[in-house]
Motif scaffolding. Structure first.
Motif, short mmCIF file in Angstrom:
data_model
loop_
_atom_site.label_atom_id
_atom_site.label_comp_id
_atom_site.label_asym_id
_atom_site.label_seq_id
_atom_site.Cartn_x
_atom_site.Cartn_y
_atom_site.Cartn_z
N LEU A 141 0.50 0.93 -38.51
CA LEU A 141 1.62 0.19 -39.11
C LEU A 141 1.20 -0.44 -40.44
N ASN A 142 -0.01 -0.94 -40.46
CA ASN A 142 -0.55 -1.52 -41.69
C ASN A 142 -0.62 -0.46 -42.79
N LEU A 190 -7.54 9.50 -35.66
CA LEU A 190 -7.76 9.61 -34.21
C LEU A 190 -6.43 9.54 -33.46
N ALA A 191 -5.61 8.57 -33.83
CA ALA A 191 -4.32 8.40 -33.14
C ALA A 191 -3.43 9.61 -33.38
N GLN A 192 -3.52 10.18 -34.59
CA GLN A 192 -2.70 11.34 -34.93
C GLN A 192 -3.05 12.53 -34.03
N ARG A 193 -4.33 12.66 -33.68
CA ARG A 193 -4.70 13.76 -32.78
C ARG A 193 -4.08 13.56 -31.40
N VAL A 211 3.47 9.18 -36.05
CA VAL A 211 2.41 9.12 -35.02
C VAL A 211 2.79 8.08 -33.97
N ILE A 212 3.36 6.99 -34.43
CA ILE A 212 3.79 5.92 -33.51
C ILE A 212 5.05 6.37 -32.76
#
Ligand code: NAD
Ligand code: UDX
Length: 457
Positions: free
Chosen positions: A279-280, A224-227, A300-301
């Motif tokens: 991160l995990n 989700l975050a990657q999108r 992504v971050i």
């Protein structure tokens, strides 16, 4: 009567246990927490978290089959099934600091369970944990109970989003249950499934082995975050080329291979989950020697940080390269609408960036308190004069040089922008970090408007 104990009365534990109590009147649900203030709030008229629909559910069940208590030992001791929804933040010190998950709270919950249990129990991991945590938990439980009591550990990660938690819990896309694949493990899976079938259709309940369930949660958040980082990276290119990110998103959303959700360009993603869980994942990949895979997810971050920094830069450069002493209204501080949660909200980075350039901020959010904002911005005596937290959008924008929209609260769409414009300094700037405003209408009023991924005027 089956007894359930939920350890951790936070954003996940509170709503999840309340919905189980609502849908299973024959089950007694006790939610326990080490925090006195949180439990007192759950027992009061002002619940500790804001979540649409939550109050109604709690009011229906509290005192009947839903109880909130600080007596962790008693309720764990009495329970047949223990759900663990404690916080699993990123480690800030020691091995893996800044990436690995801090499992201190999880371990302390496991130790309490083993200390007070004298009957067999099913332990359900609701918290998001590194893959193979169940193995560690099992060791703590079995070694301390000297093998007399049998524990079955299940992974049942929670997929709710804040702001829509009750809706998500009442009508989940899927419920995932992972367990050992031996006879006892499969029996435990069926017992947990029997709770969910009270309201979730069977075909939405997926069962897997333990490690797949644990990893699926990290994978879900990472995808989700990657999108969001992908569309946000595109937003920068749109601004440079004359493309419009909303048109690009719309075109992507019609591709059935991709689907319509998580394509809104924004000032960046926030919340307690995405950054911590990616991160995990990065840490787990590194620990397994998978450097390239770790670097892939780290990006992504990196793009998310870039997007927040880019927003601050845009504000400062548009306002003639100086915001020193200028009043800037910040509309929205929570990490998304319909929640008062500010964990990892992009507003923190944006506000800190603007304060670093000596702007004066007037902040308004419908659900976030002044104390919380001061704490998040670490407002010390030298910047206290630069930050004021006010009670509505009109007060925040009065005499301001610019407005930054940082949360997509619905009420920001229906503000009387003509009135706002008249009370602002000119030229009046708006930086829409959530793309919620009508660009043509605001430009017609006279604003200089910047939105994400759209060319400047
Ligand atoms: P939270 O900080 O709101 O709540 C955790 C609660 O656990 C706190 O109230 C804390 O006091 C309590 N606690 C800690 N150790 C305890 C112990 N030993 N005994 C009793 N209580 C204890 O956290 P949250 O947002 O509810 O998240 C909980 C877990 O769920 C995390 O692993 C998170 O990653 C995961 N998760 C969160 C969301 C979300 O949207 N917030 C969604 C899905 C999954
Ligand atoms: C997320 C996951 O969605 C959920 O499945 C998981 O259980 C917990 O983490 P949450 O953090 O509550 O939920 O909110 P979410 O709606 O996913 O939004 C996260 C952040 O991404 C917010 O800051 C939001 O504004 C931002 N976002 C979301 C975008 O910038 N663009 C989008 O298209 C969607």
């Amino acid at each position: 009567m089956v007894k359930i104990c939920g350890i951790g009365a936070g954003y996940v534990g509170g709503p999840t246990m309340a919905v189980i109590a609502l849908k299973c009147p024959s089950i007694e649900v006790a939610v326990v927490d080490i925090s006195d203030s949180r439990i007192s709030a759950w027992n009061s008229n002002k619940l500790p978290i804001y979540e649409p629909g939550l109050e109604e559910v709690v009011n229906q069940c509290r005192g009947k089959n839903l109880f909130f208590s600080t007596d962790v030992e008693k309720h764990v001791h009495e329970a047949d099934i223990v759900f663990v929804s404690v916080n699993t933040p990123t480690k800030i010190r020691g091995l893996g600091a800044g990436k690995a998950t801090d499992l201190t709270y999880w371990e302390s919950a496991a130790r309490i369970i083993s200390d007070v249990s004298n009957s067999n129990k099913i332990i359900v991991e609701k918290s998001t944990v590194p893959v193979r945590t169940a193995e560690a938990v099992e060791k703590i439980l079995t070694h301390n109970s000297k093998g007399i009591i049998k524990f079955q550990i299940l992974s049942n990660p929670e997929f709710l989003s804040e702001g829509t938690a009750i809706q998500d819990l009442l009508n989940p896309d899927r419920v995932l249950i992972g367990g050992n694949q031996d006879r006892e493990g499969l029996e435990a899976i069926q017992k947990l499934k029997a709770i969910y079938v009270h309201w979730v259709p069977q075909d939405r309940i997926i069962t897997t082995n333990l490690w797949s369930a644990e990893l699926s949660k990290l994978a879900d958040n990472a995808f989700l975050a990657q999108r969001i980082s992908s569309i946000n990276a595109m937003s920068a290119l749109c601004e440079a080329t004359g493309a419009e990110v909303s048109q690009v998103s719309h075109a992507l959303s019609k591709n059935t291979k991709l689907g319509p959700k998580f394509l809104n360009a924004s000032v960046g993603f926030g919340g307690s989950c995405f950054q911590k869980d990616i991160l995990n994942l990065v840490y787990i990949c590194e620990s397994n020697g998978l450097t390239e895979v770790a670097n892939y997810w780290k990006q992504v971050i990196t793009v998310n940080d870039y997007q927040k920094g880019r927003f601050v830069k845009r504000v400062v450069t548009s306002m003639f390269n100086t915001v020193t002493g200028k009043k800037i209204a910040i509309l929205g501080f929570a990490f998304k609408k319909d929640t008062g949660d500010t964990r990892k909200t992009p507003a923190i980075d944006v506000c800190r960036g603007l304060l670093g350039d000596d702007a004066c901020l007037s902040i308004y959010d419908p659900q976030v308190t002044k104390e919380q904002i001061h704490k998040d911005l670490s407002v010390s005596s030298n910047v206290v004069k630069q930050v004021s937290v006010v009670g509505d959008a009109y007060e925040a924008t009065k005499e301001a040089h610019g407005i930054c929209i940082l949360t997509e609260w619905d009420e920001f769409k229906s503000i009387d922008y003509q009135r706002v414009y008249e009370n602002m300094r000119k030229p009046a700037f708006v930086f829409d970090g959530r793309n919620i405003l009508n660009v043509d209408k605001l430009r017609e009023i006279g604003f200089i408007l910047y939105s994400i991924g759209r060319p400047l005027e």
